[in-house]
Design a protein around this motif. Structure first.
Motif, mmCIF file in Angstrom:
data_model
loop_
_atom_site.group_PDB
_atom_site.id
_atom_site.type_symbol
_atom_site.label_atom_id
_atom_site.label_comp_id
_atom_site.label_asym_id
_atom_site.label_seq_id
_atom_site.Cartn_x
_atom_site.Cartn_y
_atom_site.Cartn_z
ATOM 1 N N ALA A 192 -1.529 1.163 -14.799
ATOM 2 C CA ALA A 192 -1.858 2.968 -14.414
ATOM 3 C C ALA A 192 -1.706 3.206 -12.637
ATOM 4 C CB ALA A 192 -3.755 2.875 -14.646
ATOM 5 N N ALA A 193 -1.569 3.721 -12.659
ATOM 6 C CA ALA A 193 -1.599 4.428 -11.433
ATOM 7 C C ALA A 193 -3.035 4.948 -10.824
ATOM 8 C CB ALA A 193 -1.208 5.860 -11.552
ATOM 9 N N PRO A 194 -3.204 4.035 -9.782
ATOM 10 C CA PRO A 194 -3.881 3.781 -8.551
ATOM 11 C C PRO A 194 -5.108 5.767 -8.345
ATOM 12 C CG PRO A 194 -2.949 3.878 -7.509
ATOM 13 C CD PRO A 194 -1.964 3.581 -8.696
ATOM 14 N N GLY A 195 -6.292 5.709 -8.091
ATOM 15 C CA GLY A 195 -7.028 6.518 -7.855
ATOM 16 C C GLY A 195 -6.841 7.784 -8.607
ATOM 17 N N ALA A 196 -7.516 9.014 -8.004
ATOM 18 C CA ALA A 196 -7.577 10.489 -8.727
ATOM 19 C C ALA A 196 -6.997 10.593 -10.154
ATOM 20 C CB ALA A 196 -8.047 11.434 -8.371
ATOM 21 N N GLN A 197 -5.654 10.869 -9.679
ATOM 22 C CA GLN A 197 -4.069 10.987 -10.497
ATOM 23 C C GLN A 197 -4.131 9.854 -11.525
ATOM 24 O OE1 GLN A 197 -0.790 12.099 -8.174
ATOM 25 N NE2 GLN A 197 -1.885 11.124 -6.549
ATOM 26 N N ARG A 216 -12.566 0.216 -10.018
ATOM 27 C CA ARG A 216 -12.517 0.673 -8.829
ATOM 28 C C ARG A 216 -11.585 1.425 -8.662
ATOM 29 N NH1 ARG A 216 -15.945 -4.139 -7.528
ATOM 30 N NH2 ARG A 216 -14.241 -5.397 -7.324
ATOM 31 N N TRP A 217 -9.933 0.403 -8.520
ATOM 32 C CA TRP A 217 -8.822 0.624 -8.951
ATOM 33 C C TRP A 217 -8.978 2.369 -8.936
ATOM 34 C CZ3 TRP A 217 -4.987 -0.830 -6.821
ATOM 35 C CH2 TRP A 217 -3.642 -0.591 -7.185
ATOM 36 N N PHE A 218 -9.475 3.460 -10.167
ATOM 37 C CA PHE A 218 -9.191 4.626 -10.272
ATOM 38 C C PHE A 218 -9.884 5.824 -9.579
ATOM 39 C CE2 PHE A 218 -8.550 2.317 -14.289
ATOM 40 C CZ PHE A 218 -7.174 3.390 -14.250
ATOM 41 N N THR A 219 -10.877 4.098 -8.548
ATOM 42 C CA THR A 219 -11.202 6.020 -6.995
ATOM 43 C C THR A 219 -10.184 5.186 -5.804
ATOM 44 O OG1 THR A 219 -12.660 3.550 -6.747
ATOM 45 C CG2 THR A 219 -13.960 5.315 -8.040
ATOM 46 N N ASN A 220 -9.455 4.268 -5.504
ATOM 47 C CA ASN A 220 -8.569 4.060 -4.426
ATOM 48 C C ASN A 220 -7.331 4.999 -4.678
ATOM 49 O OD1 ASN A 220 -7.107 2.714 -2.750
ATOM 50 N ND2 ASN A 220 -7.429 0.179 -4.215
ATOM 51 N N ASP A 221 -7.990 6.404 -4.198
ATOM 52 C CA ASP A 221 -6.899 7.149 -3.476
ATOM 53 C C ASP A 221 -6.042 6.894 -2.273
ATOM 54 O OD1 ASP A 221 -7.797 9.067 -5.618
ATOM 55 O OD2 ASP A 221 -9.429 9.262 -4.451
ATOM 56 N N ASP A 222 -6.434 5.847 -1.695
ATOM 57 C CA ASP A 222 -5.915 5.319 -0.215
ATOM 58 C C ASP A 222 -4.058 5.037 -1.130
ATOM 59 O OD1 ASP A 222 -7.576 5.913 1.306
ATOM 60 O OD2 ASP A 222 -8.575 4.187 1.818
ATOM 61 N N ALA A 223 -4.578 3.918 -2.273
ATOM 62 C CA ALA A 223 -3.581 3.048 -2.965
ATOM 63 C C ALA A 223 -2.569 3.917 -3.274
ATOM 64 C CB ALA A 223 -4.192 2.118 -3.818
ATOM 65 N N ARG A 248 -1.921 7.056 -1.686
ATOM 66 C CA ARG A 248 -1.299 7.682 -0.792
ATOM 67 C C ARG A 248 -0.536 6.192 -0.214
ATOM 68 N NH1 ARG A 248 -6.540 10.405 0.366
ATOM 69 N NH2 ARG A 248 -7.415 8.315 1.089
ATOM 70 N N ALA A 249 -0.759 5.043 -0.188
ATOM 71 C CA ALA A 249 0.245 4.045 0.694
ATOM 72 C C ALA A 249 1.323 4.225 -0.551
ATOM 73 C CB ALA A 249 -0.666 2.953 0.735
ATOM 74 N N LEU A 250 1.287 4.264 -1.698
ATOM 75 C CA LEU A 250 2.079 3.901 -2.887
ATOM 76 C C LEU A 250 3.310 4.778 -2.174
ATOM 77 C CD1 LEU A 250 0.325 3.618 -5.786
ATOM 78 C CD2 LEU A 250 2.409 1.392 -4.814
ATOM 79 N N GLY A 251 2.849 6.032 -1.874
ATOM 80 C CA GLY A 251 4.003 7.400 -1.681
ATOM 81 C C GLY A 251 5.073 6.892 -0.770
ATOM 82 N N LYS A 252 4.383 6.156 -0.182
ATOM 83 C CA LYS A 252 5.352 5.277 1.129
ATOM 84 C C LYS A 252 6.201 4.400 1.157
ATOM 85 C CE LYS A 252 2.501 7.528 4.108
ATOM 86 N NZ LYS A 252 1.606 7.330 6.172
ATOM 87 N N LEU A 253 5.825 3.525 -0.409
ATOM 88 C CA LEU A 253 6.575 2.550 -0.391
ATOM 89 C C LEU A 253 8.315 2.570 -0.430
ATOM 90 C CD1 LEU A 253 5.840 -0.474 -1.611
ATOM 91 C CD2 LEU A 253 6.009 0.244 -4.128
ATOM 92 N N ALA A 254 8.813 1.453 -0.305
ATOM 93 C CA ALA A 254 9.985 1.061 0.371
ATOM 94 C C ALA A 254 10.793 0.217 -1.273
ATOM 95 C CB ALA A 254 10.793 1.144 1.406
ATOM 96 N N VAL A 255 9.866 0.243 -1.889
ATOM 97 C CA VAL A 255 10.504 -1.033 -2.885
ATOM 98 C C VAL A 255 11.489 -0.737 -4.103
ATOM 99 C CG1 VAL A 255 10.222 -3.210 -4.299
ATOM 100 C CG2 VAL A 255 9.060 -3.500 -1.424
#
Length: 322
Positions: A174-179, A248-255, A257-264
């Motif tokens: 699953a994707a994190p946060g509200a998405q 809590r993973w589904f409330t983690n919008d910080d994660a 946003r950070a995934l948008g910068k992931l270079a792996v």
């Protein structure tokens, strides 16, 4: 058979050349691999033994086999290493060193004295995975996370351990946060169920309707069960901790946003008929993570590594560095 080989050849070319669309068409494999495969199983090696990493939160039990660049697998909710399909692991071990371990509180992975009852989440379980990678001195690592393990893998890739990661594979997660799209309450209740009918009910949500009967007959026989491994029942406390971590993973919008910068470089794989975590989660992950490639497997459910162990193993093996 020719159709399956053609599809798989096109898939491998896409993986190796980077030619992967933002939204992939369904990949169709010819036949389910549940029941009666004649393929390598790593636990048939009599020398295979459980080992332990002294993690910061207590011992972490793991198995290590195969040869090649390392692939570390993180399993899901209430799952032990036995929930990995043995043939899937055997296929990976043809070209890679494979490391599987139990999440904290499961099997031989126990928190330090006094740590029971202490609240923990995805970041803490990612720290456990990082301890395995660091203690074993692994480099050029491909991390594979299934279901909740995929959430842990995402968190791992956002931390200091990302320097050791070369590839990330997210399966049925699953994707994190509200998405993200959380699992439905009734599905969560089935996955947490006990009693004589629990197994049949769980198979009913892990697999699409046409694979459920085979799963009931053969799931247990296809599980990774090394000699001497004791897959003890997961305690209610550990189940509750993991459940809260998922919520809590589904409330983690910080994660998110950070995934948008992931270079792996990341491969996202899901079953088109996943009744546990919606396929929309994988579509979202493929949009968020810039270098991500998406594979949606037709006629596959949440536990697609049991339905198509050799095909999925080849897919991951080709994506991982050699």
């Amino acid at each position: 058979m020719k159709t399956m080989k053609l599809i798989f050849a096109c898939l491998c070319i896409a993986l190796m050349c980077g030619a992967w669309p933002a939204q992939a068409d369904d990949i169709a494999f010819a036949k389910s691999g549940i029941c009666g495969l004649d393929a390598p199983r790593p636990e048939r090696d009599a020398a295979l033994r459980q080992q332990v990493v002294p993690g910061r939160n207590g011992p972490i039990a793991y198995y290590r086999f195969g040869r090649g660049t390392p692939v570390v697998l993180i399993t899901g909710y209430r799952a032990s290493i036995a929930e990995w399909d043995a043939f899937f692991l055997g296929e990976l071990a043809q070209h890679h060193e494979v490391i599987v371990f139990d999440n904290r509180g499961v099997g031989g992975s126990s928190p330090l004295p006094g740590r029971y009852g202490v609240e923990y989440g995805m970041r803490d379980m990612a720290d456990d995975a990082a301890d395995v990678i660091s203690h074993l001195g692994l480099r050029r690592v491909t991390v594979v996370g299934w279901s909740m393990g995929g959430m842990i893998a995402q968190q791992l890739a956002l931390g200091p351990a990302s320097a050791r990661l070369e590839r990330l594979v997210l399966i049925s997660t699953a994707a994190p946060g509200a998405q993200g799209v959380p699992l439905r309450r009734e599905v969560g209740e089935v996955l947490s169920s006990h009693g004589p009918d629990a197994f049949a009910r769980i198979m009913g949500v892990l697999f699409p309707p046409d694979a459920v009967e085979d799963a009931k007959r053969c799931f247990g026989g296809d599980m990774f069960r090394p000699s001497g491994y004791r897959a003890t029942p997961v305690s209610d406390d550990v189940s509750a901790q993991q459940n809260r971590a998922i919520q809590r993973w589904f409330t983690n919008d910080d994660a998110a946003r950070a995934l948008g910068k992931l270079a792996v470089p990341t491969l996202v794989v899901t079953g088109a008929q996943d009744d546990v975590l919606s396929v929309e989660n994988s579509r979202t992950l493929a949009r968020i993570i810039a270098p991500a490639r998406l594979a949606i497997v037709a006629d596959a459910g949440h536990a697609l590594m049991f339905q198509y162990p050799l095909e999925l193993g080849k897919m991951v093996s080709e994506f991982a560095p050699r």
